[in-house]
Write an enzyme that holds these catalytic residues in place. Structure first.
Site, PDB file in Angstrom:
ATOM      1  CG  ASP A 101      -1.700   1.212   1.414  1.00 45.58           C
ATOM      2  OD1 ASP A 101      -2.451   1.554   0.481  1.00 45.58           O
ATOM      3  OD2 ASP A 101      -1.587   1.852   2.472  1.00 45.58           O
TER       4      ASP A 101
ATOM      5  CG  ASP B 116      -1.238   7.513   0.501  1.00 46.95           C
ATOM      6  OD1 ASP B 116      -0.158   8.052   0.212  1.00 46.95           O
ATOM      7  OD2 ASP B 116      -2.231   7.533  -0.249  1.00 46.95           O
TER       8      ASP B 116
END
Length: 185
Positions: free
Chosen positions: A17, A19
């Site tokens: 991922d 952020d």
């Protein structure tokens, strides 16, 4: 807390991922100057590169669908993150709002499946590392393995139900590399 390694298998690629996992989470960030790698992120990626394990990013970017960002904004932020992190092999993101019902928005498997395809590996041989439940749910939906690296945004219930957790990104990657080498450090 759950076992950090519920099963050991081939690790052909690691997907992250963006952020809150690789870079600081700045909501709806369209400004490359605000990109800050999280502690240990560059080192973790360097270790994977040294081991010859391909890497990628799979990220929901609903700000595009909500009209808060443009595709160009997200690409510029991704390019800056890619530079600061030393380069990843593929970057994918879902531009849709949560209401769109697309197949690419995590927790659906679309991003993970497409990243695996681009990297030339089976989704089952991928590990997805993220900071919230939708990251590990997307991994599971694609047949990949998920590892949760909790932060302040991670809900306690997400940690309790995660199939695998690590206290930080560098530890998660070191564990994967130890498994890949058959338990040798």
């Amino acid at each position: 807390m759950n076992s950090p390694t519920p099963h050991v298998g081939r690790v052909a690629a690691v997907l992250f991922d963006r952020d809150g996992t690789l870079v600081e989470d700045v909501p709806y960030n369209g400004d490359p100057a605000r990109v800050r790698p999280l502690p240990g992120a560059r080192r973790a990626l360097d270790l994977l590169r040294a081991a010859g394990i391909p890497t990628g990013v799979v990220s929901n970017q609903s700000g595009i669908g909500r009209g808060l960002l443009t595709d160009t904004d997200v690409r510029r932020v991704n390019d800056r993150a890619n530079t600061l992190l030393g380069g990843l092999d593929t970057w994918l993101y879902c531009p849709h709002s949560p209401e769109a019902g697309c197949g690419c928005r995590k927790p659906r498997p679309g991003l993970v499946i497409e990243a695996a395809r681009r990297l030339g590996v089976a989704p089952a041989d991928c590990v997805v590392i993220g900071d919230i439940a939708t990251d590990v749910q997307a991994a599971r939906a694609a047949g990949a393995r998920g590892v949760l690296v909790p932060n302040a945004a991670t809900l306690p219930g997400e940690v309790e139900t995660a199939p695998s957790t690590a206290p930080d990104l560098l530890t998660a990657v070191r564990r994967l590399l130890t498994e890949t080498r058959g338990g040798r450090s």
